[in-house]
Motif scaffolding. Structure first.
Motif, PDB file in Angstrom:
ATOM      1  N   ASP B 139       0.820  -1.066  -0.139  1.00  0.00           N
ATOM      2  CA  ASP B 139      -0.204   0.010  -0.082  1.00  0.00           C
ATOM      3  C   ASP B 139       0.851   1.086  -0.014  1.00  0.00           C
ATOM      4  OD1 ASP B 139      -2.221  -1.580   0.107  1.00  0.00           O
ATOM      5  OD2 ASP B 139      -2.604  -1.561   1.985  1.00  0.00           O
ATOM      6  N   LEU B 147      -4.284  -0.042   4.212  1.00  0.00           N
ATOM      7  CA  LEU B 147      -5.574  -0.618   4.484  1.00  0.00           C
ATOM      8  C   LEU B 147      -5.715  -1.142   5.847  1.00  0.00           C
ATOM      9  CD1 LEU B 147      -7.897  -1.028   2.163  1.00  0.00           C
ATOM     10  CD2 LEU B 147      -7.384  -3.375   2.404  1.00  0.00           C
ATOM     11  N   HIS B 150      -6.804   1.169   8.622  1.00  0.00           N
ATOM     12  CA  HIS B 150      -8.377   1.749   8.749  1.00  0.00           C
ATOM     13  C   HIS B 150      -9.292   0.838   8.387  1.00  0.00           C
ATOM     14  CE1 HIS B 150      -8.229   2.887   4.469  1.00  0.00           C
ATOM     15  NE2 HIS B 150      -6.997   2.994   4.720  1.00  0.00           N
ATOM     16  N   LYS B 151      -9.018  -0.396   8.005  1.00  0.00           N
ATOM     17  CA  LYS B 151     -10.177  -1.293   7.624  1.00  0.00           C
ATOM     18  C   LYS B 151     -10.001  -2.624   8.075  1.00  0.00           C
ATOM     19  CE  LYS B 151     -12.722   0.010   3.464  1.00  0.00           C
ATOM     20  NZ  LYS B 151     -12.634  -0.080   2.230  1.00  0.00           N
ATOM     21  N   GLU B 152     -10.975  -3.231   8.416  1.00  0.00           N
ATOM     22  CA  GLU B 152     -11.175  -4.497   8.681  1.00  0.00           C
ATOM     23  C   GLU B 152     -10.317  -5.073  10.227  1.00  0.00           C
ATOM     24  OE1 GLU B 152     -10.131  -7.697   6.156  1.00  0.00           O
ATOM     25  OE2 GLU B 152     -10.495  -6.717   4.241  1.00  0.00           O
ATOM     26  N   TYR B 154      -8.065  -7.598  11.134  1.00  0.00           N
ATOM     27  CA  TYR B 154      -6.996  -8.359  10.351  1.00  0.00           C
ATOM     28  C   TYR B 154      -5.939  -8.717  11.354  1.00  0.00           C
ATOM     29  CZ  TYR B 154      -4.106  -9.440   6.198  1.00  0.00           C
ATOM     30  OH  TYR B 154      -3.335  -9.800   5.175  1.00  0.00           O
ATOM     31  N   ARG B 190     -11.473 -13.456  11.564  1.00  0.00           N
ATOM     32  CA  ARG B 190     -11.473 -12.769  10.513  1.00  0.00           C
ATOM     33  C   ARG B 190     -12.804 -12.938   9.981  1.00  0.00           C
ATOM     34  NH1 ARG B 190      -7.841 -11.931   5.104  1.00  0.00           N
ATOM     35  NH2 ARG B 190      -8.767  -9.801   4.522  1.00  0.00           N
ATOM     36  N   VAL B 194     -15.530 -10.105   9.185  1.00  0.00           N
ATOM     37  CA  VAL B 194     -15.969  -9.593   7.728  1.00  0.00           C
ATOM     38  C   VAL B 194     -17.517 -10.049   7.638  1.00  0.00           C
ATOM     39  CG1 VAL B 194     -15.654 -10.235   5.265  1.00  0.00           C
ATOM     40  CG2 VAL B 194     -13.903  -9.919   6.741  1.00  0.00           C
ATOM     41  N   ASN B 197     -19.375  -7.543   9.600  1.00  0.00           N
ATOM     42  CA  ASN B 197     -18.790  -6.038   9.258  1.00  0.00           C
ATOM     43  C   ASN B 197     -18.354  -5.359  10.493  1.00  0.00           C
ATOM     44  OD1 ASN B 197     -18.232  -4.176   7.321  1.00  0.00           O
ATOM     45  ND2 ASN B 197     -20.270  -3.026   7.447  1.00  0.00           N
ATOM     46  N   THR B 199     -15.358  -3.658  12.603  1.00  0.00           N
ATOM     47  CA  THR B 199     -14.129  -3.030  12.564  1.00  0.00           C
ATOM     48  C   THR B 199     -13.661  -2.400  13.849  1.00  0.00           C
ATOM     49  OG1 THR B 199     -15.219  -0.876  11.854  1.00  0.00           O
ATOM     50  CG2 THR B 199     -14.877  -2.250  10.075  1.00  0.00           C
ATOM     51  N   HIS B 202     -12.066   3.860  15.661  1.00  0.00           N
ATOM     52  CA  HIS B 202     -11.209   4.913  15.411  1.00  0.00           C
ATOM     53  C   HIS B 202     -10.911   5.844  16.697  1.00  0.00           C
ATOM     54  CE1 HIS B 202     -11.148   4.655  10.709  1.00  0.00           C
ATOM     55  NE2 HIS B 202     -11.949   3.576  11.234  1.00  0.00           N
TER      56      HIS B 202
ATOM     57  N   ASP C  33      -7.330   3.586  12.546  1.00  0.00           N
ATOM     58  CA  ASP C  33      -8.434   2.882  13.579  1.00  0.00           C
ATOM     59  C   ASP C  33      -7.008   2.392  14.708  1.00  0.00           C
ATOM     60  OD1 ASP C  33      -6.790   0.490  13.065  1.00  0.00           O
ATOM     61  OD2 ASP C  33      -8.329  -0.375  12.073  1.00  0.00           O
TER      62      ASP C  33
END
Lengths: 209, 209, 209
Positions: B139, B147, B150-152, B154, B190, B194, B197, B199, B202, C33
């Motif tokens: 990235d 990624l 700020h997402k998922e 993981y 995980r 997913v 949804n 997360t 923040h 996050d």
């Protein structure tokens, strides 16, 4: 062999200086301050060899074991800062030395990897890393997608040169000839590609293309 | 134990190939050229293990000591370039193998750190690095905020899995069971995150939130 | 000497914690996050020392050989996440400790390089790397041109301090005095530059300037 090495070393220094100049110019275009320019000049010049040495475990990395690289890089940076207008006008000369530089860096990286007993395909990657990683770090630090990922035949020239080296090297051609043929091939491919404006194809994800 | 290792190794190769595919697809989305796609495919696949090996001092880094990773990665990249439409349609399969991959990378990184006599909390970081650093480099090189920042869910799955591994490992549960439970936990967390949804929260700096 | 070392070590921990706080705050400003914030906090704190140790071949890197840094960093990150409003209000205190931190990091990096038999000019670079690379990684990962390349006298303070250290060190001044004078010089230069809003000149490529 000594003669070949000396010439390689000379071009290694010239290539290093040209990389330092290229980094400093990029930093200036991005309107970084003098420290930013010096820093980017440095990492552009030593980035490729540093990453290669680290992956091979050749530590401390080469450039910190001698002051020569330090002074060559510092000279390149100072020349650029002091005589920037003149340096910019030397665009064609710089381009030529940059091309010689990536040829020499590829050969030196390849030979170092082989000396560490690394297999041929990975040695090609080590030669390539020596030549291209400095520019990738330069572009990443100035917040650009690395030029080499979307413009010019550059890496492809190095990879082709490296494969030529390995083929003739395993045919027991004397090392000095392997080195010369490789560097000249890389220079030839790059000049040819730039002259005819040849670029690598892009990969498209859209259905239409 | 041999059997467990062989299965881990198989999934290590599959995970590596899926990471190479993910890197190549990202490069294609960014409209990089073929060299850019190959380069990003490579560093996505080997980035995590490389950074872990360097920090541990396990040099030369693992992937350059054997040609297997090279050919697995090259296969992943070529498949993506040649059959990109089909590869994109396999999104769900790729997602599953990616998830298995990070589970396996976490366990292998953790075990390698423990073999180097590294303490438990740092070993968790080494396991995590093996799983996530490749994607972070991917990235960063394509000029995106990673990624994973700020997402998922993981990294959190990897950290939880790594902690589970250490707890049952110090309870003298056989290693093959530790490995299996860990990989399955990471996959489970995980997939669950997913599916619903979920997360990570923040951090906000504004007074109102 | 033991006393000097203990004080240096104390400030090393404080500097590390302040760097972790600075990374976490940057991540929060970028709306990453919680995992992103923790990751950025970590690499900001350990980045400089890690890159220095890798280039020197001092592996495994220092921070993974002891749990102290891990807990100091984790504390800094958690304090920031839990008490972010209060932390932000401590801006001036943080700035002061950050300044002490870069002074101490410069001295420790310099001394480590000298202990590895590295020459004076390269030792200056190693000292500087210890102080600034963490922040450069932080800014690169959050997709910014590193702050240090276009704002503030920061690196220049470290370089000046490092040169002062070397001069008095080679004049056989006791190490504890070398260390104190260097750290105080770096702090003094930075505070002076910030107070009078002094910045490094930029390099311009336009003909008019």
């Amino acid at each position: 062999m000594v003669q070949s090495f000396d010439l390689l070393l000379l071009f290694d220094y010239i290539g290093t200086m040209v990389f330092a100049i290229s980094g400093t110019l990029t930093a200036a275009q991005k309107r970084l301050d003098i420290f930013g320019a010096i820093f980017i000049g440095f990492v552009t010049a030593i980035g490729g060899g540093t990453v290669r040495d680290i992956m091979l475990g050749n530590l401390p990395v080469s450039w910190i074991q001698s002051n020569n690289y330090f002074f060559v890089i510092l000279a390149g940076i100072l020349i650029t800062i002091l005589f920037k207008k003149h340096v910019i006008r030397l665009r064609n000369t710089l381009f030529l030395f940059d091309t010689i530089g990536i040829g020499v860096f590829t050969v030196l990286g390849l030979e170092k990897a082989l000396a560490f007993g690394i297999s041929a395909p990975i040695a090609v990657i080590m030669g390539l890393s020596s030549a291209v990683v400095g520019g990738i770090i330069r572009d990443t630090l100035t917040n650009e997608v690395p030029l080499i990922f979307h413009k010019e035949i550059y890496a492809t020239a190095c990879i082709t040169g490296a494969i030529i080296f390995l083929i003739i090297y395993y045919l027991h051609v004397p090392e000095v000839i392997c080195e010369s043929v490789t560097v000249l091939s890389i220079i030839g491919i790059r000049l040819w590609a730039v002259k005819y404006n040849i670029t690598m194809p892009h990969i498209s994800l859209s259905e239409k293309e």
